[in-house]
Design a protein around this motif. Sequence first.
Motif, short mmCIF file in Angstrom:
data_model
loop_
_atom_site.label_atom_id
_atom_site.label_comp_id
_atom_site.label_asym_id
_atom_site.label_seq_id
_atom_site.Cartn_x
_atom_site.Cartn_y
_atom_site.Cartn_z
N LEU A 199 50.29 43.04 63.58
CA LEU A 199 50.00 41.66 63.92
C LEU A 199 48.51 41.45 63.81
O LEU A 199 47.73 42.27 64.26
CB LEU A 199 50.42 41.35 65.36
CG LEU A 199 51.90 41.31 65.62
CD1 LEU A 199 52.17 41.12 67.10
CD2 LEU A 199 52.54 40.18 64.85
N GLY A 200 48.12 40.33 63.26
CA GLY A 200 46.70 40.05 63.26
C GLY A 200 46.28 39.23 62.08
O GLY A 200 47.04 39.00 61.17
N GLY A 201 45.06 38.83 62.11
CA GLY A 201 44.49 38.06 61.03
C GLY A 201 43.03 38.39 60.93
O GLY A 201 42.48 39.06 61.78
N TYR A 250 41.17 29.19 58.08
CA TYR A 250 41.95 28.99 59.31
C TYR A 250 42.78 30.20 59.68
O TYR A 250 43.25 30.30 60.80
CB TYR A 250 42.86 27.78 59.16
CG TYR A 250 42.15 26.46 58.95
CD1 TYR A 250 40.82 26.29 59.35
CD2 TYR A 250 42.78 25.40 58.35
CE1 TYR A 250 40.17 25.09 59.16
CE2 TYR A 250 42.13 24.19 58.16
CZ TYR A 250 40.83 24.03 58.57
OH TYR A 250 40.18 22.85 58.39
N GLY A 251 42.97 31.12 58.73
CA GLY A 251 43.76 32.30 59.06
C GLY A 251 44.12 33.13 57.86
O GLY A 251 43.65 32.90 56.75
N SER A 252 44.98 34.12 58.11
CA SER A 252 45.37 35.04 57.05
C SER A 252 46.69 35.71 57.39
O SER A 252 47.20 35.57 58.50
CB SER A 252 44.29 36.11 56.86
OG SER A 252 44.15 36.87 58.04
N GLY A 253 47.21 36.44 56.42
CA GLY A 253 48.43 37.21 56.62
C GLY A 253 48.22 38.63 56.17
O GLY A 253 47.41 38.90 55.28
N ASP A 255 52.51 34.51 63.68
CA ASP A 255 53.87 34.40 63.14
C ASP A 255 54.15 35.67 62.35
O ASP A 255 53.41 35.99 61.42
CB ASP A 255 53.99 33.20 62.18
CG ASP A 255 54.08 31.90 62.91
OD1 ASP A 255 55.21 31.45 63.17
OD2 ASP A 255 53.01 31.31 63.23
N THR A 256 55.21 36.37 62.72
CA THR A 256 55.57 37.60 62.03
C THR A 256 56.96 37.47 61.45
O THR A 256 57.90 37.09 62.15
CB THR A 256 55.51 38.81 62.98
OG1 THR A 256 54.20 38.91 63.52
CG2 THR A 256 55.84 40.11 62.24
N ALA A 267 52.63 39.45 58.62
CA ALA A 267 52.14 39.02 59.93
C ALA A 267 51.00 38.03 59.71
O ALA A 267 49.95 38.38 59.19
CB ALA A 267 51.65 40.24 60.71
N TRP A 268 51.27 36.78 60.07
CA TRP A 268 50.30 35.70 59.87
C TRP A 268 49.54 35.45 61.16
O TRP A 268 50.13 35.42 62.24
CB TRP A 268 51.02 34.41 59.49
CG TRP A 268 51.72 34.47 58.19
CD1 TRP A 268 53.05 34.70 57.96
CD2 TRP A 268 51.13 34.29 56.90
NE1 TRP A 268 53.32 34.67 56.62
CE2 TRP A 268 52.15 34.42 55.94
CE3 TRP A 268 49.82 34.03 56.47
CZ2 TRP A 268 51.92 34.30 54.58
CZ3 TRP A 268 49.60 33.91 55.11
CH2 TRP A 268 50.64 34.04 54.19
#
Length: 176
Positions: A6-8, A79-82, A134-135, A148-149
Amino acid sequence: MAAVVLGGCGGDPEGTSESATPSPSPTESTAPSEQPGETQAVEVNGAQLEVPADWIVTAPSTSERATLGAPKDASGHSYGSGIFNSDITLADDTEDLAESQSRVAPKAKRLADVTFAGQTFFHFRELEGAESLDTYGTVIDGSEVTVAWGFNSKLATREQIDEYINQVMPSFKFVG
């Protein structure tokens, strides 16, 4: 023995089991809807995703996990990553993998399962401070595939986060 990660990246990145096919959510953002028509293929141990060309992909090789970074906005923030992973698994099936995920992230809520390329994925969501996690995960032919986003929920709305995820997840393929 692969574990769900999990993580970004960059401080940017949250499931009841029923089958559903995801559909893009409406967006209030300009960033996700301005994606170019071109994509870049990302493969990890036979699992493939198509990522918009303006995303930043870090993939050391086709046999290690890849990081999928959402594009930067006008101010230079992503804003994020996966984290995209595919590896051998000890899980018997997708449900067994989901049970393992629920032990790793006990505060996460299991959402309805989703289907990509005819393959059922579990979906967990968790809010952890400013991060929305979000996974998604599945087991195919003795391999687990997880994405894992992680998105910063102070920078992106839930609708924007869903749109970013839906730019990538429906392109899933497994070629073994």
